[in-house]
Design a protein around this motif. Sequence first.
Motif, PDB file in Angstrom:
ATOM      1  N   ASP A 124     -45.960 -38.237   0.583  1.00  0.00           N
ATOM      2  CA  ASP A 124     -44.586 -38.465   0.198  1.00  0.00           C
ATOM      3  C   ASP A 124     -43.513 -38.414   1.288  1.00  0.00           C
ATOM      4  O   ASP A 124     -42.678 -39.085   1.354  1.00  0.00           O
ATOM      5  CB  ASP A 124     -44.135 -37.492  -0.845  1.00  0.00           C
ATOM      6  CG  ASP A 124     -44.870 -37.627  -2.393  1.00  0.00           C
ATOM      7  OD1 ASP A 124     -45.211 -38.855  -2.765  1.00  0.00           O
ATOM      8  OD2 ASP A 124     -45.502 -36.336  -2.543  1.00  0.00           O
ATOM      9  N   MET A 125     -43.990 -37.622   2.264  1.00  0.00           N
ATOM     10  CA  MET A 125     -43.064 -37.418   3.391  1.00  0.00           C
ATOM     11  C   MET A 125     -44.016 -37.070   4.773  1.00  0.00           C
ATOM     12  O   MET A 125     -45.050 -36.346   4.751  1.00  0.00           O
ATOM     13  CB  MET A 125     -42.367 -36.055   3.339  1.00  0.00           C
ATOM     14  CG  MET A 125     -41.065 -36.261   2.506  1.00  0.00           C
ATOM     15  SD  MET A 125     -40.591 -34.629   2.280  1.00  0.00           S
ATOM     16  CE  MET A 125     -39.457 -34.445   3.574  1.00  0.00           C
ATOM     17  N   GLU A 126     -43.370 -37.478   6.058  1.00  0.00           N
ATOM     18  CA  GLU A 126     -44.216 -36.919   7.321  1.00  0.00           C
ATOM     19  C   GLU A 126     -43.061 -36.257   7.659  1.00  0.00           C
ATOM     20  O   GLU A 126     -42.099 -36.433   8.005  1.00  0.00           O
ATOM     21  CB  GLU A 126     -44.468 -38.217   8.035  1.00  0.00           C
ATOM     22  CG  GLU A 126     -45.489 -39.383   7.339  1.00  0.00           C
ATOM     23  CD  GLU A 126     -45.540 -40.518   8.006  1.00  0.00           C
ATOM     24  OE1 GLU A 126     -45.677 -40.610   9.381  1.00  0.00           O
ATOM     25  OE2 GLU A 126     -45.660 -41.440   7.269  1.00  0.00           O
ATOM     26  N   VAL A 127     -43.372 -34.877   8.140  1.00  0.00           N
ATOM     27  CA  VAL A 127     -42.625 -34.180   8.897  1.00  0.00           C
ATOM     28  C   VAL A 127     -43.141 -33.521  10.151  1.00  0.00           C
ATOM     29  O   VAL A 127     -44.421 -33.244  10.263  1.00  0.00           O
ATOM     30  CB  VAL A 127     -42.488 -32.605   7.904  1.00  0.00           C
ATOM     31  CG1 VAL A 127     -41.528 -31.804   8.535  1.00  0.00           C
ATOM     32  CG2 VAL A 127     -41.710 -33.235   6.559  1.00  0.00           C
ATOM     33  N   SER A 128     -42.372 -33.239  11.110  1.00  0.00           N
ATOM     34  CA  SER A 128     -42.629 -32.605  12.300  1.00  0.00           C
ATOM     35  C   SER A 128     -41.481 -31.403  12.657  1.00  0.00           C
ATOM     36  O   SER A 128     -40.504 -31.486  11.931  1.00  0.00           O
ATOM     37  CB  SER A 128     -42.333 -33.763  13.673  1.00  0.00           C
ATOM     38  OG  SER A 128     -41.926 -33.036  14.815  1.00  0.00           O
ATOM     39  N   ILE A 129     -41.960 -30.544  13.318  1.00  0.00           N
ATOM     40  CA  ILE A 129     -41.059 -29.358  13.547  1.00  0.00           C
ATOM     41  C   ILE A 129     -40.122 -29.616  14.732  1.00  0.00           C
ATOM     42  O   ILE A 129     -39.347 -28.617  14.952  1.00  0.00           O
ATOM     43  CB  ILE A 129     -41.852 -28.062  13.540  1.00  0.00           C
ATOM     44  CG1 ILE A 129     -42.824 -27.602  14.573  1.00  0.00           C
ATOM     45  CG2 ILE A 129     -42.311 -27.749  11.941  1.00  0.00           C
ATOM     46  CD1 ILE A 129     -43.098 -26.286  14.724  1.00  0.00           C
ATOM     47  N   GLY A 130     -40.396 -30.540  15.451  1.00  0.00           N
ATOM     48  CA  GLY A 130     -39.597 -30.622  16.762  1.00  0.00           C
ATOM     49  C   GLY A 130     -40.204 -31.558  17.868  1.00  0.00           C
ATOM     50  O   GLY A 130     -41.410 -32.113  17.695  1.00  0.00           O
ATOM     51  N   ASP A 131     -39.570 -31.747  18.785  1.00  0.00           N
ATOM     52  CA  ASP A 131     -40.091 -32.904  19.862  1.00  0.00           C
ATOM     53  C   ASP A 131     -40.915 -32.339  20.898  1.00  0.00           C
ATOM     54  O   ASP A 131     -40.722 -32.016  21.946  1.00  0.00           O
ATOM     55  CB  ASP A 131     -38.685 -33.805  20.358  1.00  0.00           C
ATOM     56  CG  ASP A 131     -38.159 -34.542  19.448  1.00  0.00           C
ATOM     57  OD1 ASP A 131     -38.888 -34.898  18.280  1.00  0.00           O
ATOM     58  OD2 ASP A 131     -37.212 -34.979  19.792  1.00  0.00           O
ATOM     59  N   TYR A 132     -42.045 -31.771  20.409  1.00  0.00           N
ATOM     60  CA  TYR A 132     -43.175 -31.424  21.387  1.00  0.00           C
ATOM     61  C   TYR A 132     -44.513 -31.588  20.691  1.00  0.00           C
ATOM     62  O   TYR A 132     -44.469 -31.678  19.602  1.00  0.00           O
ATOM     63  CB  TYR A 132     -42.966 -29.838  21.746  1.00  0.00           C
ATOM     64  CG  TYR A 132     -42.536 -29.173  20.720  1.00  0.00           C
ATOM     65  CD1 TYR A 132     -41.027 -28.820  20.777  1.00  0.00           C
ATOM     66  CD2 TYR A 132     -43.158 -28.772  19.738  1.00  0.00           C
ATOM     67  CE1 TYR A 132     -40.555 -28.115  19.196  1.00  0.00           C
ATOM     68  CE2 TYR A 132     -42.682 -28.086  18.616  1.00  0.00           C
ATOM     69  CZ  TYR A 132     -41.525 -27.684  18.513  1.00  0.00           C
ATOM     70  OH  TYR A 132     -41.033 -26.918  17.485  1.00  0.00           O
ATOM     71  N   VAL A 133     -45.564 -31.597  21.373  1.00  0.00           N
ATOM     72  CA  VAL A 133     -47.089 -31.800  20.643  1.00  0.00           C
ATOM     73  C   VAL A 133     -47.916 -30.305  20.723  1.00  0.00           C
ATOM     74  O   VAL A 133     -47.993 -29.865  21.420  1.00  0.00           O
ATOM     75  CB  VAL A 133     -47.711 -32.788  21.298  1.00  0.00           C
ATOM     76  CG1 VAL A 133     -48.929 -33.181  20.704  1.00  0.00           C
ATOM     77  CG2 VAL A 133     -46.973 -34.359  21.464  1.00  0.00           C
TER      78      VAL A 133
END
Length: 226
Positions: A124-133
């Motif tokens: 249903d959704m794609e989520v990231s916690i911030g701009d780093y890998v």
Amino acid sequence: MKIDILSLFPEMFDGFLGTSIIKRAIDNGLVDIEVHNFRDYSLDKHKRVDDYPYGGGAGMVLMCEPIFRAIEDIRTDESVVIMLTPGGKTFKQEMAINLSKVKHLILLCGHYEGFDERIKTIVDMEVSIGDYVLTGGEIPAMVMTDAITRLIPGVITDESLDSESFNDGLLDYPVYTKPAEFRGMKVPDVLLSGHHQKISDYRNNERIKRTSEDRSDLIGGDDGGK
Ligand code: 6GU
């Protein structure tokens, strides 16, 4: 609320689920958190869940089959299925508030080079916690589970939620405890005054001051690269 987490490394969650406020929320029946190994859903005799990318290139890719089977086994009509990936929508307090009202969350933790693109069709959704890998989605799943669980009614006091950072878009006010003076640094007099209205005014002013000094991006300004 029920949270199902799908991971290749379920043991990473042991400390997180067995400690402090999250443990208490589970023990009190306010949240039910289950961690699954998607290797258990592999049909392969070696329990394989990843393979080489078509077209070549570095790393391994998580296969459709075990992940589709796991989701189809675990989801209900009330589930929100979330893929954790650095390319997803950034997780913020507002998203935590919205997700804390959902009955059932399924969090998919990726590893290696990523998920087969077709897995996107079942989430249903794609989520990231911030701009780093990061090396995998486990820490993001813990971040989301922590931020969401503490918002479930009864997990922490309403008072702690009322004035905290990001509510109404402002950072929290500064707090102090004993002693009233430490190495020449004094607690502001107003906090020792016992005057509730003055304390409340002081705290509101501090929230505005801090936010504009440290995180002006939260109130429409430039964050200066913070
Ligand atoms: Cl959700 N996954 C990975 N692997 N890295 C990340 C992330 C997620 N969010 C920020 N970095």
